[in-house]
Design a protein around this motif. Structure first.
Motif, short mmCIF file in Angstrom:
data_model
loop_
_atom_site.label_atom_id
_atom_site.label_comp_id
_atom_site.label_asym_id
_atom_site.label_seq_id
_atom_site.Cartn_x
_atom_site.Cartn_y
_atom_site.Cartn_z
N HIS A 1 0.88 -1.62 -15.54
CA HIS A 1 -0.28 -2.46 -15.87
C HIS A 1 -1.60 -1.77 -15.55
N SER A 2 -1.72 -1.23 -14.37
CA SER A 2 -3.00 -0.69 -13.92
C SER A 2 -3.17 0.80 -14.18
N ARG A 3 -2.06 1.54 -14.38
CA ARG A 3 -2.03 3.01 -14.50
C ARG A 3 -2.37 3.71 -13.20
N VAL A 4 -2.34 2.98 -12.09
CA VAL A 4 -2.53 3.62 -10.78
C VAL A 4 -1.34 4.55 -10.53
N ALA A 5 -1.63 5.76 -10.05
CA ALA A 5 -0.60 6.78 -9.92
C ALA A 5 -0.38 7.18 -8.47
N TYR A 6 0.87 7.56 -8.17
CA TYR A 6 1.27 8.10 -6.88
C TYR A 6 2.12 9.33 -7.15
N ALA A 7 1.92 10.40 -6.39
CA ALA A 7 2.68 11.63 -6.65
C ALA A 7 2.91 12.40 -5.37
N GLU A 8 4.04 13.10 -5.31
CA GLU A 8 4.38 14.01 -4.23
C GLU A 8 4.98 15.28 -4.82
N ILE A 9 4.76 16.40 -4.16
CA ILE A 9 5.31 17.68 -4.61
C ILE A 9 6.46 18.07 -3.69
N HIS A 10 7.61 18.42 -4.29
CA HIS A 10 8.78 18.85 -3.54
C HIS A 10 9.37 20.09 -4.20
N ASP A 11 10.35 20.67 -3.52
CA ASP A 11 10.98 21.89 -4.02
C ASP A 11 12.27 21.61 -4.77
N ASP A 12 12.60 20.36 -5.00
CA ASP A 12 13.81 20.02 -5.75
C ASP A 12 13.63 18.65 -6.38
N GLU A 13 14.60 18.27 -7.20
CA GLU A 13 14.60 16.95 -7.84
C GLU A 13 15.91 16.22 -7.60
N ARG A 14 16.47 16.42 -6.41
CA ARG A 14 17.73 15.78 -6.07
C ARG A 14 17.54 14.29 -5.82
N ALA A 15 18.64 13.57 -5.77
CA ALA A 15 18.59 12.12 -5.64
C ALA A 15 17.93 11.70 -4.34
N PRO B 1 -11.64 2.70 -14.18
CA PRO B 1 -10.68 3.42 -13.33
C PRO B 1 -9.46 2.55 -13.06
N PRO B 2 -8.27 3.13 -12.94
CA PRO B 2 -7.05 2.34 -12.76
C PRO B 2 -7.09 1.39 -11.57
N ILE B 3 -7.72 1.79 -10.47
CA ILE B 3 -7.72 0.95 -9.28
C ILE B 3 -8.41 -0.38 -9.52
N SER B 4 -9.29 -0.45 -10.54
CA SER B 4 -10.02 -1.69 -10.82
C SER B 4 -9.10 -2.80 -11.30
N ARG B 5 -7.88 -2.46 -11.72
CA ARG B 5 -6.96 -3.48 -12.20
C ARG B 5 -6.09 -4.07 -11.09
N ILE B 6 -6.22 -3.54 -9.89
CA ILE B 6 -5.52 -4.13 -8.76
C ILE B 6 -6.44 -5.16 -8.14
N SER B 7 -6.07 -6.42 -8.24
CA SER B 7 -6.97 -7.54 -7.97
C SER B 7 -7.53 -7.56 -6.56
N ASN B 8 -6.74 -7.13 -5.55
CA ASN B 8 -7.23 -7.26 -4.18
C ASN B 8 -7.99 -6.01 -3.71
N ASN B 9 -8.34 -5.12 -4.65
CA ASN B 9 -9.11 -3.94 -4.24
C ASN B 9 -10.56 -4.33 -3.97
N LEU B 10 -10.86 -4.56 -2.72
CA LEU B 10 -12.22 -4.95 -2.36
C LEU B 10 -13.17 -3.81 -2.62
N ALA B 11 -14.43 -4.16 -2.90
CA ALA B 11 -15.42 -3.15 -3.25
C ALA B 11 -15.54 -2.10 -2.16
N GLY B 12 -15.26 -0.85 -2.54
CA GLY B 12 -15.40 0.26 -1.60
C GLY B 12 -14.27 0.39 -0.61
N HIS B 13 -13.25 -0.46 -0.68
CA HIS B 13 -12.20 -0.45 0.35
C HIS B 13 -11.32 0.78 0.27
N TYR B 14 -11.05 1.23 -0.98
CA TYR B 14 -10.17 2.37 -1.16
C TYR B 14 -10.90 3.56 -1.73
N SER B 15 -12.20 3.55 -1.77
CA SER B 15 -12.93 4.67 -2.36
C SER B 15 -13.62 5.49 -1.29
#
Length: 331
Positions: free
Chosen positions: A194-208, A317-331
């Motif tokens: 819905h919001s397109r907010v993204a989370y990512a991590e870098i690892h050395d494998d793609e195991r389960a 910006p994607p974070i604007s679609r998360i309703s409880n994102n208070l102004a400046g709280h996550y920026s």
């Protein structure tokens, strides 16, 4: 006022109509007083008598009938040739013996003027979806990137210098041909439908177990922002089809879903995010080492989530679609 040359505003239209209908002025006298033509005064008086104040607004200038409109049967033929044959306006016009400009107008009206709206494999109009609330569905996938040698990779320094940099990088294993093996960085990505907010991590494998750890941390990360994850959509990779993935989803109370085999368009949002990530971070500039590129990912993710306008959600910006994102709280 509808345009710069309008003689009467909505308020003035109401005044002239009331003078004629309510106060008994003649049409000629009212027209002379407001310095407009007789037909104009008569028009607003008639609309006031029929609709009251609601009649003072502008009406559409669209005609009631369209004698020269393209027949519906011809429109269906144009759409059929576009979807099944992927022909352009000129080719379609040649087959149907009609102007190419008319064909283009029909395609634009049907949202088929760009072939990106047409699925390449099926020839059908692309179907787009979006879940109504954050967390209703998240997409997960892995982006595989070649590691960067010390001094930079071949994309920025050229093939020859890139080979030299790879040979000069210490601690690399070698294959049977004695070539240095740089290895790969596996970027495990999660994006909210819905919001397109993204989370990512870098690892050395793609195991389960690696994918499961990313999922657990991503669900917790979204929970900290008031988003409860309900479903997770993935491809049919071995990590996501494993029993361990299913048990982890059960523990998190998240329902696992899978794309159709050989159908990456189902997971198109995260595929498009990977392209954005590659352009904006992975290959955006010259990195002297793989560690430098990995260190730059968190800052780019923050920019993507909090500051980069996203065209699919109204250039916000994607974070604007998360309703409880208070102004400046996550920026």
């Amino acid at each position: 006022m509808s345009h710069g040359n309008a003689a009467l505003t909505r308020r003035q239209r109401l005044r002239i109509a009331r003078l004629i209908i309510d106060d008994g002025w003649s049409i000629a006298a009212a027209a002379g007083y407001f310095r407009v033509s007789w037909p104009t005064a008569a028009k607003w008086a008639r609309r006031y008598a029929e609709l009251g104040e609601a009649g003072m607004t502008d009406r559409s200038s669209r005609p009631h009938t369209h004698p020269n409109k393209t027949p519906q049967l011809l429109v269906k033929k144009i759409v059929h040739l576009r979807l099944r044959k992927r022909l352009g306006p000129v080719q379609i016009a040649g087959r149907l013996d009609m102007p190419a400009s008319t064909v283009h107008a029909v395609l634009t009206r049907c949202r088929l003027n760009r072939l990106t709206h047409v699925d390449v494999k099926t020839g059908e109009q692309a179907r787009r979806y979006e879940h109504e609330t954050p967390g209703a569905l998240i997409h997960v996938d892995v982006k595989k990137l070649g590691n960067i040698p010390l001094g930079g990779g071949w994309r920025f320094v050229g093939r020859q210098q890139g080979d030299w940099n790879r040979q000069a990088t210490p601690g690399l294993a070698r294959d049977k041909h004695r070539h240095e093996i740089l290895g790969y960085a596996f970027v495990h990505t999660v994006i909210d439908d819905h919001s397109r907010v993204a989370y990512a991590e870098i690892h050395d494998d793609e195991r389960a177990e690696t994918a499961i750890g990313v999922l657990r941390r991503a669900v917790s990360w979204f929970a900290d922002r008031g988003v409860r994850v309900e479903r997770v959509l993935s491809d049919n990779g071995s990590a996501y089809r494993s029993h361990a993935w299913k048990h982890a989803c059960d523990d998190l109370d998240v329902r696992p879903k899978f794309t159709r085999p050989r159908r990456p368009q189902t997971n198109g949002k995260i595929e498009r995010f990977h392209r954005t990530m590659a352009d904006g971070w992975a290959y955006a500039k010259h990195y002297n080492s793989e560690s430098a590129r990995r260190a730059a990912l968190p800052a780019w993710l923050h920019f993507y989530n909090h500051h980069r306008p996203h065209t699919a959600i109204g250039k916000l910006p994607p974070i604007s679609r998360i309703s409880n994102n208070l102004a400046g709280h996550y920026s």
